[in-house]
Design a protein around this motif. Structure first.
Motif, mmCIF file in Angstrom:
data_model
loop_
_atom_site.group_PDB
_atom_site.id
_atom_site.type_symbol
_atom_site.label_atom_id
_atom_site.label_comp_id
_atom_site.label_asym_id
_atom_site.label_seq_id
_atom_site.Cartn_x
_atom_site.Cartn_y
_atom_site.Cartn_z
ATOM 1 N N TRP A 157 6.109 10.369 -17.233
ATOM 2 C CA TRP A 157 6.015 8.992 -16.766
ATOM 3 C C TRP A 157 6.266 8.907 -15.269
ATOM 4 N N ALA A 158 5.732 7.859 -14.668
ATOM 5 C CA ALA A 158 6.119 7.437 -13.321
ATOM 6 C C ALA A 158 6.739 6.050 -13.476
ATOM 7 N N TRP A 159 7.777 5.795 -12.711
ATOM 8 C CA TRP A 159 8.531 4.553 -12.869
ATOM 9 C C TRP A 159 8.787 3.886 -11.519
ATOM 10 N N ASN A 184 0.821 -1.215 0.000
ATOM 11 C CA ASN A 184 0.000 0.000 0.000
ATOM 12 C C ASN A 184 0.851 1.258 0.000
ATOM 13 N N ASP A 185 1.992 1.227 0.687
ATOM 14 C CA ASP A 185 2.889 2.389 0.674
ATOM 15 C C ASP A 185 3.529 2.565 -0.701
ATOM 16 N N LEU A 186 3.915 1.447 -1.335
ATOM 17 C CA LEU A 186 4.426 1.529 -2.704
ATOM 18 C C LEU A 186 3.376 2.147 -3.610
ATOM 19 N N LYS A 187 2.172 1.620 -3.531
ATOM 20 C CA LYS A 187 1.086 2.101 -4.385
ATOM 21 C C LYS A 187 0.825 3.586 -4.158
ATOM 22 N N SER A 188 0.809 3.996 -2.910
ATOM 23 C CA SER A 188 0.568 5.397 -2.577
ATOM 24 C C SER A 188 1.670 6.300 -3.124
ATOM 25 N N LYS A 189 2.924 5.920 -2.941
ATOM 26 C CA LYS A 189 4.048 6.742 -3.400
ATOM 27 C C LYS A 189 4.130 6.782 -4.917
ATOM 28 N N PHE A 190 3.860 5.650 -5.555
ATOM 29 C CA PHE A 190 3.882 5.607 -7.010
ATOM 30 C C PHE A 190 2.752 6.464 -7.582
ATOM 31 N N THR A 191 1.574 6.323 -7.004
ATOM 32 C CA THR A 191 0.419 7.111 -7.441
ATOM 33 C C THR A 191 0.697 8.602 -7.265
ATOM 34 N N GLU A 192 1.288 8.973 -6.149
ATOM 35 C CA GLU A 192 1.630 10.379 -5.923
ATOM 36 C C GLU A 192 2.616 10.879 -6.978
ATOM 37 N N ALA A 193 3.636 10.068 -7.289
ATOM 38 C CA ALA A 193 4.610 10.473 -8.309
ATOM 39 C C ALA A 193 3.937 10.656 -9.658
ATOM 40 N N ALA A 194 3.030 9.745 -10.010
ATOM 41 C CA ALA A 194 2.334 9.844 -11.292
ATOM 42 C C ALA A 194 1.411 11.055 -11.338
ATOM 43 N N THR A 195 0.760 11.325 -10.231
ATOM 44 C CA THR A 195 -0.178 12.446 -10.160
ATOM 45 C C THR A 195 0.546 13.782 -10.253
ATOM 46 N N LEU A 251 14.565 -1.020 -4.636
ATOM 47 C CA LEU A 251 13.502 -0.456 -5.442
ATOM 48 C C LEU A 251 13.355 1.026 -5.146
ATOM 49 N N GLY A 252 12.967 1.761 -6.148
ATOM 50 C CA GLY A 252 12.715 3.186 -5.976
ATOM 51 C C GLY A 252 11.625 3.642 -6.932
ATOM 52 N N ILE A 253 11.183 4.848 -6.740
ATOM 53 C CA ILE A 253 10.169 5.459 -7.601
ATOM 54 C C ILE A 253 10.746 6.742 -8.168
ATOM 55 N N GLN A 254 10.576 6.907 -9.454
ATOM 56 C CA GLN A 254 11.024 8.122 -10.123
ATOM 57 C C GLN A 254 9.906 8.620 -11.028
ATOM 58 N N SER A 255 9.896 9.885 -11.262
ATOM 59 C CA SER A 255 9.040 10.436 -12.306
ATOM 60 C C SER A 255 9.941 11.145 -13.295
ATOM 61 N N ALA A 256 9.450 11.258 -14.510
ATOM 62 C CA ALA A 256 10.263 11.877 -15.551
ATOM 63 C C ALA A 256 9.365 12.649 -16.499
ATOM 64 N N PRO A 257 9.829 13.800 -16.952
ATOM 65 C CA PRO A 257 9.049 14.561 -17.927
ATOM 66 C C PRO A 257 9.200 13.972 -19.319
ATOM 67 N N ASN A 258 8.206 14.215 -20.121
ATOM 68 C CA ASN A 258 8.237 13.875 -21.549
ATOM 69 C C ASN A 258 8.610 12.412 -21.765
ATOM 70 N N GLN A 259 9.619 12.164 -22.598
ATOM 71 C CA GLN A 259 10.010 10.803 -22.914
ATOM 72 C C GLN A 259 11.260 10.366 -22.161
ATOM 73 N N ASP A 260 11.661 11.091 -21.139
ATOM 74 C CA ASP A 260 12.874 10.742 -20.396
ATOM 75 C C ASP A 260 12.733 9.377 -19.744
ATOM 76 N N SER A 261 13.853 8.690 -19.619
ATOM 77 C CA SER A 261 13.870 7.321 -19.117
ATOM 78 C C SER A 261 14.774 7.212 -17.888
ATOM 79 N N PRO A 262 14.450 6.309 -16.966
ATOM 80 C CA PRO A 262 15.339 6.069 -15.822
ATOM 81 C C PRO A 262 16.714 5.554 -16.253
#
Length: 102
Positions: free
Chosen positions: A30-32, A12-23, A40-51
């Motif tokens: 993108w959210a990754w 649930n914490d993963l889901k919450s943090k990922f959802t927040e990054a995407a939002t 494991l980590g969560i990143q967000s990126a503008p446009n077509q940028d990739s992790p």
């Protein structure tokens, strides 16, 4: 499951943090869920940028460009993100995790 617990506490914490990054992606991007620095980590990126450009291995990506959801959700990105969790292919993510960790 163990990697999620180790990195986030629980699913649930993963889901919450990922959802927040995407939002919080402003405009298109993108959210990754990534494997980086041995965890494991969560990143967000503008446009077509990739992790990959930051040395992280992408395990799961969510396209939050408007074209990904507009026809069904119009401007309701949050509704799209909630629905997206129902179609995640966790077997695929698990396989990518095993390969990234190796």
């Amino acid at each position: 499951g163990k990697a999620i617990e180790s990195s986030f506490g629980n699913f649930n914490d993963l889901k919450s943090k990922f959802t927040e990054a995407a939002t919080k992606v402003f405009g298109s991007g993108w959210a990754w869920l990534v494997w980086t620095d041995g965890k494991l980590g969560i990143q967000s990126a503008p446009n077509q940028d990739s992790p990959l450009s930051q040395g992280a291995q992408p395990l799961l990506g969510l396209d939050v460009w408007e074209h990904a959801y507009y026809l069904k959700y119009q401007n309701k990105r949050a509704d799209y993100i909630v629905a997206w969790w129902n179609v995640v292919d966790w077997d695929f993510v698990s396989d990518r995790y095993a390969k990234a960790k190796a």
